[in-house]
Motif scaffolding. Structure first.
Motif, mmCIF file in Angstrom:
data_model
loop_
_atom_site.group_PDB
_atom_site.id
_atom_site.type_symbol
_atom_site.label_atom_id
_atom_site.label_comp_id
_atom_site.label_asym_id
_atom_site.label_seq_id
_atom_site.Cartn_x
_atom_site.Cartn_y
_atom_site.Cartn_z
ATOM 1 N N LYS A 203 0.825 -1.214 0.000
ATOM 2 C CA LYS A 203 0.000 0.000 0.000
ATOM 3 C C LYS A 203 0.855 1.260 0.000
ATOM 4 N N TRP A 204 0.382 2.248 -0.724
ATOM 5 C CA TRP A 204 1.015 3.568 -0.756
ATOM 6 C C TRP A 204 -0.027 4.556 -0.242
ATOM 7 N N ILE A 205 0.175 4.999 0.990
ATOM 8 C CA ILE A 205 -0.818 5.881 1.620
ATOM 9 C C ILE A 205 -0.224 7.273 1.738
ATOM 10 N N PRO A 206 -0.645 8.203 0.868
ATOM 11 C CA PRO A 206 -0.062 9.555 0.860
ATOM 12 C C PRO A 206 -0.276 10.278 2.183
ATOM 13 N N GLY A 207 0.583 11.257 2.446
ATOM 14 C CA GLY A 207 0.428 12.075 3.641
ATOM 15 C C GLY A 207 1.745 12.260 4.382
ATOM 16 N N ILE A 208 1.654 12.902 5.539
ATOM 17 C CA ILE A 208 2.824 13.187 6.366
ATOM 18 C C ILE A 208 2.949 12.122 7.454
ATOM 19 N N TYR A 209 4.179 11.666 7.670
ATOM 20 C CA TYR A 209 4.474 10.681 8.715
ATOM 21 C C TYR A 209 5.677 11.162 9.532
ATOM 22 N N ASN A 210 5.712 10.757 10.799
ATOM 23 C CA ASN A 210 6.873 11.025 11.652
ATOM 24 C C ASN A 210 7.702 9.760 11.792
ATOM 25 N N TYR A 211 9.025 9.923 11.799
ATOM 26 C CA TYR A 211 9.892 8.781 12.084
ATOM 27 C C TYR A 211 11.157 9.240 12.804
ATOM 28 N N SER A 212 11.371 8.689 13.987
ATOM 29 C CA SER A 212 12.648 8.793 14.693
ATOM 30 C C SER A 212 12.723 7.552 15.557
ATOM 31 N N ASN A 213 13.856 7.327 16.182
ATOM 32 C CA ASN A 213 13.919 6.195 17.105
ATOM 33 C C ASN A 213 13.100 6.502 18.359
ATOM 34 N N GLU A 214 12.798 5.449 19.115
ATOM 35 C CA GLU A 214 12.016 5.621 20.343
ATOM 36 C C GLU A 214 12.910 6.154 21.465
ATOM 37 N N TYR A 265 1.950 1.130 8.525
ATOM 38 C CA TYR A 265 2.950 0.326 7.807
ATOM 39 C C TYR A 265 3.556 -0.788 8.660
ATOM 40 N N ASN A 266 2.966 -1.003 9.828
ATOM 41 C CA ASN A 266 3.392 -2.113 10.692
ATOM 42 C C ASN A 266 4.912 -2.100 10.918
ATOM 43 N N LEU A 267 5.444 -0.911 11.166
ATOM 44 C CA LEU A 267 6.888 -0.762 11.349
ATOM 45 C C LEU A 267 7.286 -0.957 12.805
ATOM 46 N N ASP A 268 8.381 -1.638 12.998
ATOM 47 C CA ASP A 268 8.969 -1.777 14.323
ATOM 48 C C ASP A 268 10.048 -0.704 14.468
ATOM 49 N N VAL A 269 9.854 0.220 15.386
ATOM 50 C CA VAL A 269 10.802 1.322 15.562
ATOM 51 C C VAL A 269 11.699 1.035 16.765
ATOM 52 N N PRO A 270 13.002 0.873 16.543
ATOM 53 C CA PRO A 270 13.902 0.534 17.649
ATOM 54 C C PRO A 270 14.099 1.703 18.616
ATOM 55 N N ASN A 271 14.450 1.368 19.857
ATOM 56 C CA ASN A 271 14.841 2.377 20.830
ATOM 57 C C ASN A 271 16.174 2.993 20.402
ATOM 58 N N TYR A 272 16.377 4.249 20.742
ATOM 59 C CA TYR A 272 17.578 4.957 20.285
ATOM 60 C C TYR A 272 18.870 4.289 20.761
ATOM 61 N N LYS A 273 18.837 3.723 21.969
ATOM 62 C CA LYS A 273 20.058 3.087 22.498
ATOM 63 C C LYS A 273 20.405 1.824 21.712
ATOM 64 N N GLU A 274 19.377 1.096 21.344
ATOM 65 C CA GLU A 274 19.558 -0.133 20.553
ATOM 66 C C GLU A 274 20.217 0.212 19.213
ATOM 67 N N SER A 275 19.768 1.295 18.587
ATOM 68 C CA SER A 275 20.323 1.694 17.293
ATOM 69 C C SER A 275 21.701 2.317 17.425
ATOM 70 N N LEU A 276 21.891 3.129 18.468
ATOM 71 C CA LEU A 276 23.204 3.758 18.683
ATOM 72 C C LEU A 276 24.278 2.687 18.881
#
Length: 281
Positions: A203-214, A265-276
């Protein structure tokens, strides 16, 4: 084979997409630096888009020198607004899927709760103004586009806060970092994966989305995490923004609410420490 154009190819996000692209060979990837997608020369940019003829555009290119933008307003608006308008117009006319990357700097920092996509925008510096103008042009010229607002981006590529801290913590015995600006970092590799996941979804759902680590932290707390993972001996102190004046004002609170992108989009957003931690491995 669908062709993906990535602007800002040598930046943090473009570089991470380049790494990721090797796992998605079903697409033809075109990584365009400023010589191949010249965002400050609109006539040339139009020619380049026609020549490349992409099916998908990841617009990662931007004018990001926040402090310099205060004195280079025209250039900031050319790259962050007029070029976006041209790309969006091209996308609409040629049925191209456009994913445009924006910023938390469209907000003024006066909120005390995580900002969702409907939160009122009110940028406090020229960079934020130019990025908000770009968002508006993108939506107006290409209503089918997706815009992702992100914050505090870092990567093993390019210049960023993490790499600066790593260098300073090895060079100095003590550093001070502002402790009254709150948000959440974004590991560019995670954002790159999220963008590809959107493309790969059904699916392509137009619009604004936010994304950063948790995670909700200050730059000072971010620096402490960098010190921890790097096992540096440098002492880190917290100071107010007033003690570290910059030409451009920064929003004091820009924590992004990610529920929309996680849900749709059923995204799993990692915690910032996990990604760092991944950057230090």
């Amino acid at each position: 084979m669908k062709k993906i154009l990535v602007t800002g190819a040598t930046g943090q996000l473009g570089s991470e997409l380049s790494v990721l692209s090797t796992s998605y060979s079903q697409y033809e990837w075109i990584f365009a630096d400023r010589t191949k997608a010249t965002l400050d020369n609109l006539e040339l940019l139009q020619f380049q888009l026609n020549e490349i003829s992409p099916d998908i555009i990841f617009n990662c290119g931007a004018y990001t020198a926040v402090d310099k933008a205060e004195n280079e307003k025209e250039l900031a608006f050319t790259v962050n607004c007029e070029a976006v308008k041209l790309i969006a117009k091209y996308s609409k006319e040629n049925n191209v899927h456009l994913l445009h990357v924006s910023t938390d700097y469209v907000f003024d920092g006066t909120s005390s709760v995580a900002l969702d996509e409907e939160a009122e925008t009110n940028p406090v510096n020229v960079y934020g103004e130019s990025k908000l103008a770009g968002e508006n042009c993108c939506i107006k010229e290409c209503p089918n586009s997706i815009i992702i607002r992100t914050s505090w981006v870092y990567s093993k590529f390019g210049n960023n806060f993490v790499k600066t801290m790593q260098r300073l913590m090895q060079e100095r015995d003590e550093i001070n970092v502002v402790n009254d600006q709150v948000g959440s970092p974004t590991y560019a590799a995670d954002l790159a994966q999220a963008m590809v996941n959107i493309l790969e979804s059904s699916k392509w759902i137009p619009g604004i989305y936010n994304y950063s680590n948790e995670g909700e932290i200050s730059w000072y707390e971010f620096a402490l995490s960098i010190k921890e993972f790097g096992a540096y001996n440098c002492r880190v102190g917290g100071i107010p923004s007033a003690s570290y004046p910059t030409p451009a004002k920064r929003p004091s609170f820009s924590l992004l609410n990610k529920e929309k992108i996680k849900t749709l989009y059923n995204l799993d957003v990692p915690n910032y420490k996990e990604s760092l931690k991944k950057m230090f491995v």
